[in-house]
Write a protein that holds these residues in place. Structure first.
Motif, PDB file in Angstrom:
ATOM      1  N   PRO A 146      -8.283  -3.743   0.573  1.00 39.54           N
ATOM      2  CA  PRO A 146      -8.304  -2.280   0.497  1.00 39.54           C
ATOM      3  C   PRO A 146      -9.652  -1.727   0.055  1.00 39.54           C
ATOM      4  O   PRO A 146     -10.034  -0.631   0.464  1.00 39.54           O
ATOM      5  CB  PRO A 146      -7.206  -1.952  -0.518  1.00 39.54           C
ATOM      6  CG  PRO A 146      -7.034  -3.207  -1.322  1.00 39.54           C
ATOM      7  CD  PRO A 146      -7.312  -4.333  -0.377  1.00 39.54           C
ATOM      8  N   VAL A 147     -10.395  -2.472  -0.769  1.00 42.23           N
ATOM      9  CA  VAL A 147     -11.697  -1.989  -1.222  1.00 42.23           C
ATOM     10  C   VAL A 147     -12.658  -1.877  -0.046  1.00 42.23           C
ATOM     11  O   VAL A 147     -13.431  -0.917   0.050  1.00 42.23           O
ATOM     12  CB  VAL A 147     -12.266  -2.915  -2.317  1.00 42.23           C
ATOM     13  CG1 VAL A 147     -13.699  -2.529  -2.655  1.00 42.23           C
ATOM     14  CG2 VAL A 147     -11.392  -2.844  -3.564  1.00 42.23           C
ATOM     15  N   LYS A 148     -12.599  -2.827   0.890  1.00 43.40           N
ATOM     16  CA  LYS A 148     -13.463  -2.777   2.074  1.00 43.40           C
ATOM     17  C   LYS A 148     -13.104  -1.576   2.940  1.00 43.40           C
ATOM     18  O   LYS A 148     -13.983  -0.872   3.444  1.00 43.40           O
ATOM     19  CB  LYS A 148     -13.330  -4.060   2.878  1.00 43.40           C
ATOM     20  CG  LYS A 148     -14.248  -4.105   4.103  1.00 43.40           C
ATOM     21  CD  LYS A 148     -14.122  -5.439   4.844  1.00 43.40           C
ATOM     22  CE  LYS A 148     -15.065  -5.480   6.044  1.00 43.40           C
ATOM     23  NZ  LYS A 148     -14.955  -6.774   6.782  1.00 43.40           N
ATOM     24  N   ALA A 149     -11.816  -1.323   3.118  1.00 42.43           N
ATOM     25  CA  ALA A 149     -11.387  -0.172   3.906  1.00 42.43           C
ATOM     26  C   ALA A 149     -11.817   1.130   3.246  1.00 42.43           C
ATOM     27  O   ALA A 149     -12.289   2.060   3.919  1.00 42.43           O
ATOM     28  CB  ALA A 149      -9.877  -0.197   4.093  1.00 42.43           C
ATOM     29  N   ASP A 150     -11.671   1.186   1.930  1.00 46.58           N
ATOM     30  CA  ASP A 150     -12.074   2.406   1.231  1.00 46.58           C
ATOM     31  C   ASP A 150     -13.588   2.559   1.236  1.00 46.58           C
ATOM     32  O   ASP A 150     -14.096   3.695   1.248  1.00 46.58           O
ATOM     33  CB  ASP A 150     -11.543   2.388  -0.203  1.00 46.58           C
ATOM     34  CG  ASP A 150     -11.647   3.747  -0.866  1.00 46.58           C
ATOM     35  OD1 ASP A 150     -10.998   4.688  -0.373  1.00 46.58           O
ATOM     36  OD2 ASP A 150     -12.403   3.878  -1.846  1.00 46.58           O
ATOM     37  N   TRP A 151     -14.316   1.455   1.226  1.00 41.63           N
ATOM     38  CA  TRP A 151     -15.788   1.501   1.316  1.00 41.63           C
ATOM     39  C   TRP A 151     -16.212   2.213   2.591  1.00 41.63           C
ATOM     40  O   TRP A 151     -17.126   3.037   2.571  1.00 41.63           O
ATOM     41  CB  TRP A 151     -16.339   0.082   1.299  1.00 41.63           C
ATOM     42  CG  TRP A 151     -17.835   0.010   1.359  1.00 41.63           C
ATOM     43  CD1 TRP A 151     -18.703  -0.052   0.309  1.00 41.63           C
ATOM     44  CD2 TRP A 151     -18.640  -0.040   2.542  1.00 41.63           C
ATOM     45  NE1 TRP A 151     -20.005  -0.117   0.760  1.00 41.63           N
ATOM     46  CE2 TRP A 151     -19.991  -0.104   2.129  1.00 41.63           C
ATOM     47  CE3 TRP A 151     -18.363  -0.019   3.910  1.00 41.63           C
ATOM     48  CZ2 TRP A 151     -21.055  -0.168   3.035  1.00 41.63           C
ATOM     49  CZ3 TRP A 151     -19.411  -0.067   4.814  1.00 41.63           C
ATOM     50  CH2 TRP A 151     -20.748  -0.142   4.372  1.00 41.63           C
ATOM     51  N   LEU A 152     -15.538   1.908   3.696  1.00 37.43           N
ATOM     52  CA  LEU A 152     -15.886   2.547   4.968  1.00 37.43           C
ATOM     53  C   LEU A 152     -15.400   3.993   5.007  1.00 37.43           C
ATOM     54  O   LEU A 152     -16.035   4.858   5.613  1.00 37.43           O
ATOM     55  CB  LEU A 152     -15.275   1.758   6.126  1.00 37.43           C
ATOM     56  CG  LEU A 152     -15.649   2.203   7.535  1.00 37.43           C
ATOM     57  CD1 LEU A 152     -17.139   2.123   7.773  1.00 37.43           C
ATOM     58  CD2 LEU A 152     -14.900   1.366   8.575  1.00 37.43           C
ATOM     59  N   ARG A 153     -14.294   4.265   4.329  1.00 36.45           N
ATOM     60  CA  ARG A 153     -13.706   5.608   4.364  1.00 36.45           C
ATOM     61  C   ARG A 153     -14.539   6.623   3.617  1.00 36.45           C
ATOM     62  O   ARG A 153     -14.708   7.767   4.062  1.00 36.45           O
ATOM     63  CB  ARG A 153     -12.300   5.553   3.747  1.00 36.45           C
ATOM     64  CG  ARG A 153     -11.517   6.850   3.851  1.00 36.45           C
ATOM     65  CD  ARG A 153     -10.239   6.763   3.029  1.00 36.45           C
ATOM     66  NE  ARG A 153     -10.535   6.706   1.597  1.00 36.45           N
ATOM     67  CZ  ARG A 153     -10.730   7.788   0.835  1.00 36.45           C
ATOM     68  NH1 ARG A 153     -10.665   8.999   1.346  1.00 36.45           N
ATOM     69  NH2 ARG A 153     -10.985   7.646  -0.461  1.00 36.45           N
ATOM     70  N   CYS A 183      -2.144   1.269  -0.674  1.00 36.12           N
ATOM     71  CA  CYS A 183      -0.762   0.989  -0.283  1.00 36.12           C
ATOM     72  C   CYS A 183      -0.695   0.276   1.062  1.00 36.12           C
ATOM     73  O   CYS A 183       0.007  -0.719   1.219  1.00 36.12           O
ATOM     74  CB  CYS A 183       0.038   2.295  -0.224  1.00 36.12           C
ATOM     75  SG  CYS A 183       1.668   2.121   0.553  1.00 36.12           S
ATOM     76  N   LYS A 184      -1.459   0.749   2.025  1.00 37.09           N
ATOM     77  CA  LYS A 184      -1.301   0.281   3.407  1.00 37.09           C
ATOM     78  C   LYS A 184      -2.207  -0.873   3.795  1.00 37.09           C
ATOM     79  O   LYS A 184      -1.926  -1.579   4.766  1.00 37.09           O
ATOM     80  CB  LYS A 184      -1.510   1.474   4.354  1.00 37.09           C
ATOM     81  CG  LYS A 184      -0.443   2.548   4.200  1.00 37.09           C
ATOM     82  CD  LYS A 184      -0.521   3.600   5.288  1.00 37.09           C
ATOM     83  CE  LYS A 184       0.623   4.589   5.170  1.00 37.09           C
ATOM     84  NZ  LYS A 184       0.610   5.597   6.243  1.00 37.09           N
ATOM     85  N   VAL A 185      -3.308  -1.052   3.097  1.00 36.88           N
ATOM     86  CA  VAL A 185      -4.224  -2.136   3.441  1.00 36.88           C
ATOM     87  C   VAL A 185      -3.990  -3.287   2.454  1.00 36.88           C
ATOM     88  O   VAL A 185      -4.363  -3.199   1.282  1.00 36.88           O
ATOM     89  CB  VAL A 185      -5.696  -1.663   3.383  1.00 36.88           C
ATOM     90  CG1 VAL A 185      -6.623  -2.798   3.807  1.00 36.88           C
ATOM     91  CG2 VAL A 185      -5.895  -0.448   4.281  1.00 36.88           C
TER      92      VAL A 185
END
Length: 833
Positions: free
Chosen positions: A199-206, A193-195
């Motif tokens: 978003p996949v890159k952000a979730d990869w780091l998360r 929603c927010k990225v």
């Protein structure tokens, strides 16, 4: 014997100084007491050894479970009563209105299916076993009503009495099974929603996913329409364990040494906009973004006789769970015709889940199969009890229940269920609802109750057949037998999906489970060529196995513990029981070693920081309690470095949402910063965050780095559920502090800590190393003690032994049991009046 006399006899047994502390190595002459109980078929005995382990001897199979239940109540009455009360949604009855909503949600996740089929799912005699076990509990509860002096102090302080049990309580309660992964789905949807850019890159780091996969939103889901906090709060209300932070109406007010009543902390009693205490004030919640969540795992291994000094297999297990006083685990020894099994279980369940019988040994770790999905529904604006399914409005099943409330009239609540499961949250304004589909709500899925079957197996074929009926939670089971065989297999119901299961899905009929996979679709090992097997919650499905890409699960624990253990065990041609003890207490941190390796390339001109950098560069990565570099590293890695990587990579709002990045991913980034930062930027991130960590360490431990110790920050404190209600003086009685402790959430000796304190929160309260076939040479430890009654020495006597990484004997033969017995309880069937 009349009831009144029986209660007096029992009081003599269970109060005072019945147990010898574990530090005493010479057994006293075994004292004995005899009393009559109803519900027993034949006479039986419980021989209690000097470490508080009950060795139960019965003349019929069901008598041994009766005595196990009686003994669980004798030693852990408050703990098991609170577990039952929380699981059945009866907290408000004794603790007041703050618990009404939690009770409603607990009732939403009770098993509500056909009890006849439910009992059959566990084996032919599971109902009879549960009936005997709960009859034993009830017999002791009745004794406390005849003699209130038998009640532990918690009941007196909180002003209530324990309840009687039904056999169904054992299997209907489902909240204690280490659930996964509905809240992670919600967090991932929030990222989408927010990225907006990647978003996949952000979730990869998360969060690390294994096997590697790019999560995808399914068609029809708007991630920004999901009220993440509200749904997660509801999920926590349904599944989290209780902590008592507000005195029930009419209960005794805690007083400090000075005699003045203790004031309730404003933060604890603050209510939200709905007039309710926050979830975190009432329940122990494991948040998905905490180190504790990744640290909740276990280690087990089994080593074939060709690789041991004895020529016999060695099996080791140290399950990791949230710590508290008393321990989650309870060690028992059950003996009856055709049964002799010893080890640990959970005190509110019959049987033994980790241990051995005459022929086989067994130990478990979590196998992180994905058994949950979150469903979103469109609700009929004209009827809030209908949701859209395959183009039509389908009625929810509604159940109305009365919740008794202490000090107030009963509350009528409504529970709603879709075809997929209980509704956790419904928003009448947007006409949407969210329900949980969970495999652990299906038939035969009561957590750990499946051990009733496999603990009686005598060989691998029987054990494997029993595990084929295992439901929840997903487990790795290692096995060894007296014939020299070793084996491993995972157990649990694996969902068939047409999507990745990593985000919520619409509940409109497009995303349905296709049933469960057969257990033989999962991998297993029997006498492998390597001669040993290790599991530690990593993704241990071989990449060349067909199950590897079948979506069994993607969210596993970091493999730091597994890599370290496989390395040291595989390097030893001949290992002993003592070696396995040492490996369970190994404090080597692979994240520390990898971070320090990168740090070798970094230099600084900061005169205050330079000596710390040099200290870290010379460090071996062992997180011992007396280590200064360990103190610096743990503060740095857990509080600052991981956050700094996220803060530099994303805008503040996104970085705040991600929080602490996945430790494996952070290490990947700092080792290979290309695509994220330049090496110069990486170096500056490391130095800046290290400077912040050093400032905190100096503030807490002083200016002299030579005096810093990790154990000064990292204390093994076991908190009682009533901790927030206790005066400082009472905390000395109910809480247990075993002192400084080494390790972290990523060392084989897992000692996780939370977000607000470095005190221990989770790890191995129970450790076991079996010398398979020479059973009396096996070793074990539990902490803080076997007893759940703070009045007893056995409440805390094992904590110092555990903290030093030491063990006690796991006596199995009658001869060794007798040698170590300090108290014998004799039981006779009560004569009919």
């Amino acid at each position: 014997m009349k009831r009144a006399f029986m209660a007096v006899a029992v009081a003599a047994v269970f109060t005072g100084t019945s147990f010898t502390p574990a530090s005493a190595r010479t057994a006293e002459p075994a004292a004995a007491d005899t009393f009559e109980v109803s519900g027993l078929e034949q006479p039986g005995t419980i021989s209690i050894d000097k470490w508080g382990i009950p060795h139960i001897y019965a003349q019929t199979l069901y008598d041994v479970f009766f005595l196990q239940g009686f003994n669980a109540a004798r030693d852990r009455l408050f703990q098991i009563d609170l577990w039952r009360k929380r699981g059945l949604g009866e907290m408000a009855r004794d603790f007041g209105p703050d618990y009404v909503e939690g009770d409603r949600m607990a009732r939403a996740v009770l098993f509500r299916g056909d009890m006849y089929r439910e009992w059959l799912a566990y084996g032919s005699d599971s109902k009879r076993v549960a009936q005997a076990f709960t009859a034993g509990i009830n017999e002791y509860v009745k004794m406390t009503k005849a003699n209130p002096d038998l009640l532990p102090e918690e009941f007196k302080k909180l002003g209530y009495e324990p309840s009687l049990w039904q056999a169904e309580d054992v299997v209907r309660i489902r909240h204690h099974g280490l659930t996964l992964n509905a809240k992670n789905e919600l967090d991932r949807a929030q990222v989408f929603c927010k990225v907006k850019d990647d978003p996949v890159k952000a979730d990869w780091l998360r969060r690390e996913l294994s096997p590697t996969i790019d999560p995808k939103l399914v068609e029809g889901l708007d991630p920004c329409s999901i009220p993440v906090k509200e749904i997660k709060d509801a999920y926590d209300l349904a599944t989290a364990t209780p902590k008592l932070t507000k005195l029930p109406p009419g209960a005794e007010q805690a007083k400090p040494a000075g005699g003045q009543p203790k004031k309730q902390a404003e933060k604890t009693s603050a209510v939200n906009d709905k007039g309710l205490l926050p979830v975190s004030a009432l329940y122990d919640v494991v948040r998905n973004d905490s180190d504790t969540e990744r640290g909740l795992g276990s280690n087990n291994w089994v080593i074939g006789g060709a690789r041991t000094t004895t020529g016999r297999p060695i099996l080791a297990n140290d399950p990791h769970r949230s710590h508290g006083a008393p321990s989650l685990r309870y060690i028992s020894h059950l003996n009856a015709p055709g049964l002799s099994v010893i080890g640990a279980g959970e005190p509110f369940l019959p049987g033994i889940s980790i241990g051995h019988n005459d022929q086989i040994g067994f130990g478990l770790t979590r196998f992180y199969m994905d058994q949950e999905d979150m469903y979103q529904y469109e609700i009929n604006p004209d009827n809030k009890n209908e949701y859209k399914y395959k183009g039509r409005w389908e009625p929810m099943e509604t159940v109305e229940e009365n919740i008794e409330v202490k000090g107030e009239p009963a509350r009528k609540v409504t529970l709603r269920f879709t075809r997929h499961g209980p509704v956790l949250y419904q928003d009448d304004g947007s006409h949407t609802a969210w329900a949980l589909r969970a495999a652990w709500l299906d038939l035969g899925m009561a957590p750990y109750f499946g051990s009733m079957d496999y603990m009686r197996a005598t060989n691998w074929d029987e054990f494997k057949a029993a595990m084929n009926r295992w439901g929840a939670p997903g487990e790795n089971q290692v096995f060894a037998d007296t014939g020299g065989n070793i084996a491993w297999m995972p157990g649990g119901l694996t969902v068939k999906r047409d999507w990745d299961g990593l985000t919520p899905v619409p509940g409109d009929g497009r995303y349905e489970w296709g049933g469960y996979r057969d257990m033989d679709e999962l991998p297993s090992l029997y006498n492998p060529k390597a001669g040993y097997i290790v599991t530690a919650n990593e993704n241990n499905i071989p990449p060349d196995h067909p199950a590897f890409k079948k979506g069994v699960g993607y969210e596993w624990s970091s493999d730091f513990r597994a890599k370290r253990l496989k390395r040291v065990i595989g390097a030893s041609d001949k290992s002993s029981v003592a070696d396995s003890e040492a490996w369970q207490n190994d404090k080597t941190s692979l994240p520390a070693i990898r971070t320090v390796t990168v740090l070798q390339e970094v230099s600084t001109d900061d005169e205050k920081l330079k000596p710390v950098v040099e200290m870290l560069k010379k460090w071996d990565g062992k997180v011992t309690a007396d280590s200064a570099p360990a103190a610096v590293f743990e503060v740095w890695f857990s509080r600052y470095l991981r956050k700094a990587v996220v803060d530099r990579a994303f805008d503040p709002d996104i970085a705040k949402m991600i929080g602490l990045a996945d430790p494996e991913r952070v290490l990947d980034v700092i080792e290979n910063p290309d695509g994220w930062f330049s090496e110069a930027e990486r170096n500056q991130i490391m130095l800046d965050s290290l400077g912040q960590a050093v400032a905190e360490v100096r503030e807490k431990l002083g200016d002299d780095p030579q005096a810093w110790k990790w154990g000064t920050l990292h204390q093994a404190v076991f908190l009682h559920p009533m901790n927030a209600l206790l005066s400082d003086e009472e905390k000395k009685t109910f809480n247990v502090n075993a002192g400084p402790i080494g390790g972290s959430g990523y060392t084989p000796m897992a000692t996780s800590y939370g977000e607000k304190s470095y005190n221990l929160t989770a790890g191995a309260s129970f450790r076991m190393v079996l010398d398979v076939g020479q059973w009396d040479d096996s070793r074990v430890i539990n902490t803080p003690g076997q007893s759940g009654d703070p009045r007893q020495p056995g409440y805390r006597d094992l904590a110092p032994i555990w903290a030093k990484g030491e063990y006690i004997p796991l006596a199995f033969s009658k001869e060794k049991v007798t040698e170590n017995t300090v108290k014998v309880l004799n039981f006779k069937p009560q004569q009919q009046q």
